[in-house]
Design a protein around this motif. Structure first.
Motif, PDB file in Angstrom:
ATOM      1  N   LEU A   1       0.821  -1.204   0.000  1.00 25.83           N
ATOM      2  CA  LEU A   1       0.000   0.000   0.000  1.00 25.83           C
ATOM      3  C   LEU A   1       0.862   1.263   0.000  1.00 25.83           C
ATOM      4  CD1 LEU A   1      -2.925  -0.903   2.394  1.00 25.83           C
ATOM      5  CD2 LEU A   1      -2.988  -0.655  -0.078  1.00 25.83           C
ATOM      6  N   GLU A   2       2.008   1.204   0.643  1.00 25.02           N
ATOM      7  CA  GLU A   2       2.918   2.344   0.664  1.00 25.02           C
ATOM      8  C   GLU A   2       3.509   2.614  -0.719  1.00 25.02           C
ATOM      9  OE1 GLU A   2       5.878   1.804   3.680  1.00 25.02           O
ATOM     10  OE2 GLU A   2       4.371   1.464   5.236  1.00 25.02           O
ATOM     11  N   LEU A   3       3.611   1.581  -1.547  1.00 26.84           N
ATOM     12  CA  LEU A   3       4.214   1.716  -2.873  1.00 26.84           C
ATOM     13  C   LEU A   3       3.227   2.129  -3.959  1.00 26.84           C
ATOM     14  CD1 LEU A   3       6.471  -1.456  -2.832  1.00 26.84           C
ATOM     15  CD2 LEU A   3       7.173   0.909  -2.452  1.00 26.84           C
ATOM     16  N   LEU A   4       1.943   1.883  -3.730  1.00 24.88           N
ATOM     17  CA  LEU A   4       0.942   2.199  -4.748  1.00 24.88           C
ATOM     18  C   LEU A   4       0.745   3.704  -4.877  1.00 24.88           C
ATOM     19  CD1 LEU A   4      -1.790  -0.474  -3.999  1.00 24.88           C
ATOM     20  CD2 LEU A   4      -0.239  -0.405  -5.948  1.00 24.88           C
ATOM     21  N   ILE A   5       0.564   4.160  -6.121  1.00 23.47           N
ATOM     22  CA  ILE A   5       0.290   5.574  -6.398  1.00 23.47           C
ATOM     23  C   ILE A   5      -0.885   5.659  -7.354  1.00 23.47           C
ATOM     24  CG2 ILE A   5       2.672   6.351  -6.017  1.00 23.47           C
ATOM     25  CD1 ILE A   5       2.952   6.424  -9.106  1.00 23.47           C
ATOM     26  N   CYS A   6      -1.483   6.814  -7.427  1.00 24.32           N
ATOM     27  CA  CYS A   6      -2.582   7.040  -8.357  1.00 24.32           C
ATOM     28  C   CYS A   6      -2.037   6.952  -9.783  1.00 24.32           C
ATOM     29  CB  CYS A   6      -3.198   8.414  -8.101  1.00 24.32           C
ATOM     30  SG  CYS A   6      -4.467   8.875  -9.301  1.00 24.32           S
ATOM     31  N   PRO A   7      -2.632   6.139 -10.630  1.00 28.06           N
ATOM     32  CA  PRO A   7      -2.144   6.019 -12.003  1.00 28.06           C
ATOM     33  C   PRO A   7      -2.375   7.291 -12.832  1.00 28.06           C
ATOM     34  CG  PRO A   7      -4.105   4.686 -11.700  1.00 28.06           C
ATOM     35  CD  PRO A   7      -3.729   5.217 -10.361  1.00 28.06           C
ATOM     36  N   LEU A   8      -3.290   8.139 -12.403  1.00 29.46           N
ATOM     37  CA  LEU A   8      -3.585   9.360 -13.140  1.00 29.46           C
ATOM     38  C   LEU A   8      -2.652  10.501 -12.750  1.00 29.46           C
ATOM     39  CD1 LEU A   8      -5.569  10.619 -15.201  1.00 29.46           C
ATOM     40  CD2 LEU A   8      -6.983  11.286 -13.250  1.00 29.46           C
ATOM     41  N   THR A   9      -2.509  10.738 -11.451  1.00 30.95           N
ATOM     42  CA  THR A   9      -1.725  11.882 -10.970  1.00 30.95           C
ATOM     43  C   THR A   9      -0.324  11.511 -10.501  1.00 30.95           C
ATOM     44  OG1 THR A   9      -2.455  11.672  -8.678  1.00 30.95           O
ATOM     45  CG2 THR A   9      -3.839  13.009 -10.169  1.00 30.95           C
ATOM     46  N   LYS A  10      -0.092  10.238 -10.286  1.00 30.24           N
ATOM     47  CA  LYS A  10       1.160   9.723  -9.706  1.00 30.24           C
ATOM     48  C   LYS A  10       1.346  10.191  -8.267  1.00 30.24           C
ATOM     49  CE  LYS A  10       2.154   8.062 -13.759  1.00 30.24           C
ATOM     50  NZ  LYS A  10       1.021   7.390 -14.283  1.00 30.24           N
ATOM     51  N   GLY A  11       0.234  10.613  -7.640  1.00 27.83           N
ATOM     52  CA  GLY A  11       0.271  11.073  -6.251  1.00 27.83           C
ATOM     53  C   GLY A  11      -0.041   9.962  -5.272  1.00 27.83           C
ATOM     54  N   ARG A  12       0.053  10.295  -3.993  1.00 29.19           N
ATOM     55  CA  ARG A  12      -0.166   9.299  -2.939  1.00 29.19           C
ATOM     56  C   ARG A  12      -1.640   8.971  -2.795  1.00 29.19           C
ATOM     57  NH1 ARG A  12      -1.954  11.390   1.872  1.00 29.19           N
ATOM     58  NH2 ARG A  12      -1.010  10.020   3.374  1.00 29.19           N
ATOM     59  N   LEU A  13      -1.884   7.809  -2.223  1.00 29.92           N
ATOM     60  CA  LEU A  13      -3.243   7.320  -1.987  1.00 29.92           C
ATOM     61  C   LEU A  13      -3.479   7.183  -0.490  1.00 29.92           C
ATOM     62  CD1 LEU A  13      -3.190   4.532  -4.685  1.00 29.92           C
ATOM     63  CD2 LEU A  13      -4.464   6.672  -4.829  1.00 29.92           C
ATOM     64  N   VAL A  14      -4.722   7.379  -0.081  1.00 31.77           N
ATOM     65  CA  VAL A  14      -5.120   7.228   1.312  1.00 31.77           C
ATOM     66  C   VAL A  14      -6.080   6.040   1.389  1.00 31.77           C
ATOM     67  CG1 VAL A  14      -6.290   8.332   3.242  1.00 31.77           C
ATOM     68  CG2 VAL A  14      -4.872   9.701   1.706  1.00 31.77           C
ATOM     69  N   PHE A  15      -5.827   5.143   2.326  1.00 28.79           N
ATOM     70  CA  PHE A  15      -6.664   3.958   2.486  1.00 28.79           C
ATOM     71  C   PHE A  15      -7.907   4.314   3.283  1.00 28.79           C
ATOM     72  CE2 PHE A  15      -7.546   0.021   5.039  1.00 28.79           C
ATOM     73  CZ  PHE A  15      -8.134  -0.673   4.001  1.00 28.79           C
ATOM     74  N   ASP A  16      -9.091   4.017   2.728  1.00 22.95           N
ATOM     75  CA  ASP A  16     -10.369   4.206   3.406  1.00 22.95           C
ATOM     76  C   ASP A  16     -10.884   2.819   3.779  1.00 22.95           C
ATOM     77  OD1 ASP A  16     -13.047   4.514   4.130  1.00 22.95           O
ATOM     78  OD2 ASP A  16     -13.420   6.085   2.649  1.00 22.95           O
ATOM     79  N   ALA A  17     -10.716   2.448   5.050  1.00 26.97           N
ATOM     80  CA  ALA A  17     -11.075   1.105   5.510  1.00 26.97           C
ATOM     81  C   ALA A  17     -12.583   0.870   5.461  1.00 26.97           C
ATOM     82  CB  ALA A  17     -10.551   0.879   6.923  1.00 26.97           C
ATOM     83  N   ASP A  18     -13.370   1.904   5.750  1.00 32.75           N
ATOM     84  CA  ASP A  18     -14.820   1.742   5.758  1.00 32.75           C
ATOM     85  C   ASP A  18     -15.366   1.393   4.381  1.00 32.75           C
ATOM     86  OD1 ASP A  18     -14.926   2.320   8.460  1.00 32.75           O
ATOM     87  OD2 ASP A  18     -15.279   4.459   8.135  1.00 32.75           O
ATOM     88  N   ARG A  19     -14.843   2.040   3.352  1.00 33.07           N
ATOM     89  CA  ARG A  19     -15.334   1.810   1.988  1.00 33.07           C
ATOM     90  C   ARG A  19     -14.476   0.813   1.210  1.00 33.07           C
ATOM     91  NH1 ARG A  19     -18.478   6.156  -0.922  1.00 33.07           N
ATOM     92  NH2 ARG A  19     -19.530   7.251   0.740  1.00 33.07           N
ATOM     93  N   GLN A  20     -13.363   0.373   1.801  1.00 33.21           N
ATOM     94  CA  GLN A  20     -12.445  -0.547   1.126  1.00 33.21           C
ATOM     95  C   GLN A  20     -11.981   0.048  -0.197  1.00 33.21           C
ATOM     96  OE1 GLN A  20     -11.411  -3.848   2.523  1.00 33.21           O
ATOM     97  NE2 GLN A  20     -11.930  -2.379   4.109  1.00 33.21           N
ATOM     98  N   GLU A  21     -11.417   1.258  -0.108  1.00 30.62           N
ATOM     99  CA  GLU A  21     -10.951   1.984  -1.296  1.00 30.62           C
ATOM    100  C   GLU A  21      -9.618   2.657  -1.007  1.00 30.62           C
ATOM    101  OE1 GLU A  21     -15.122   3.563  -3.224  1.00 30.62           O
ATOM    102  OE2 GLU A  21     -14.205   4.803  -1.669  1.00 30.62           O
ATOM    103  N   LEU A  22      -8.906   2.915  -2.089  1.00 34.56           N
ATOM    104  CA  LEU A  22      -7.719   3.749  -2.039  1.00 34.56           C
ATOM    105  C   LEU A  22      -8.098   5.067  -2.698  1.00 34.56           C
ATOM    106  CD1 LEU A  22      -5.040   1.105  -3.038  1.00 34.56           C
ATOM    107  CD2 LEU A  22      -5.464   2.047  -0.760  1.00 34.56           C
ATOM    108  N   VAL A  23      -7.952   6.156  -1.971  1.00 39.62           N
ATOM    109  CA  VAL A  23      -8.437   7.457  -2.415  1.00 39.62           C
ATOM    110  C   VAL A  23      -7.292   8.345  -2.874  1.00 39.62           C
ATOM    111  CG1 VAL A  23      -9.678   9.537  -1.698  1.00 39.62           C
ATOM    112  CG2 VAL A  23     -10.398   7.293  -0.843  1.00 39.62           C
ATOM    113  N   SER A  24      -7.467   8.905  -4.066  1.00 39.32           N
ATOM    114  CA  SER A  24      -6.564   9.927  -4.585  1.00 39.32           C
ATOM    115  C   SER A  24      -7.283  11.262  -4.430  1.00 39.32           C
ATOM    116  CB  SER A  24      -6.243   9.676  -6.061  1.00 39.32           C
ATOM    117  OG  SER A  24      -5.539  10.787  -6.590  1.00 39.32           O
TER     118      SER A  24
END
Length: 63
Positions: free
Chosen positions: A13-36
């Motif tokens: 999860l620390e290595l994954l980045i947004c494929p569109l912006t190449k920015g960092r992602l935030v893990f949303d445990a409630d929705r089971q999503e990675l947010v850019s």
């Protein structure tokens, strides 16, 4: 970030980045999503696998 809840290695999860912006992602445990926040997209996590396709991402509405 509680990665064990989705069965994803926290290091990955620390290595994954947004494929569109190449920015960092935030893990949303409630929705089971990675947010850019920069792209205003949320990438789903299905069966413990992040789906890092812009076409599969949910658009985040302005609050």
């Amino acid at each position: 970030m509680i990665a064990k809840d989705v069965g994803i290695d926290p290091k990955m999860l620390e290595l994954l980045i947004c494929p569109l912006t190449k920015g960092r992602l935030v893990f949303d445990a409630d929705r089971q999503e990675l947010v850019s926040e920069k792209a205003r997209l949320a990438y789903p996590i299905r069966d413990g696998v992040p789906i890092m396709l812009v076409s599969e991402a949910r658009h985040i509405e302005e609050d």
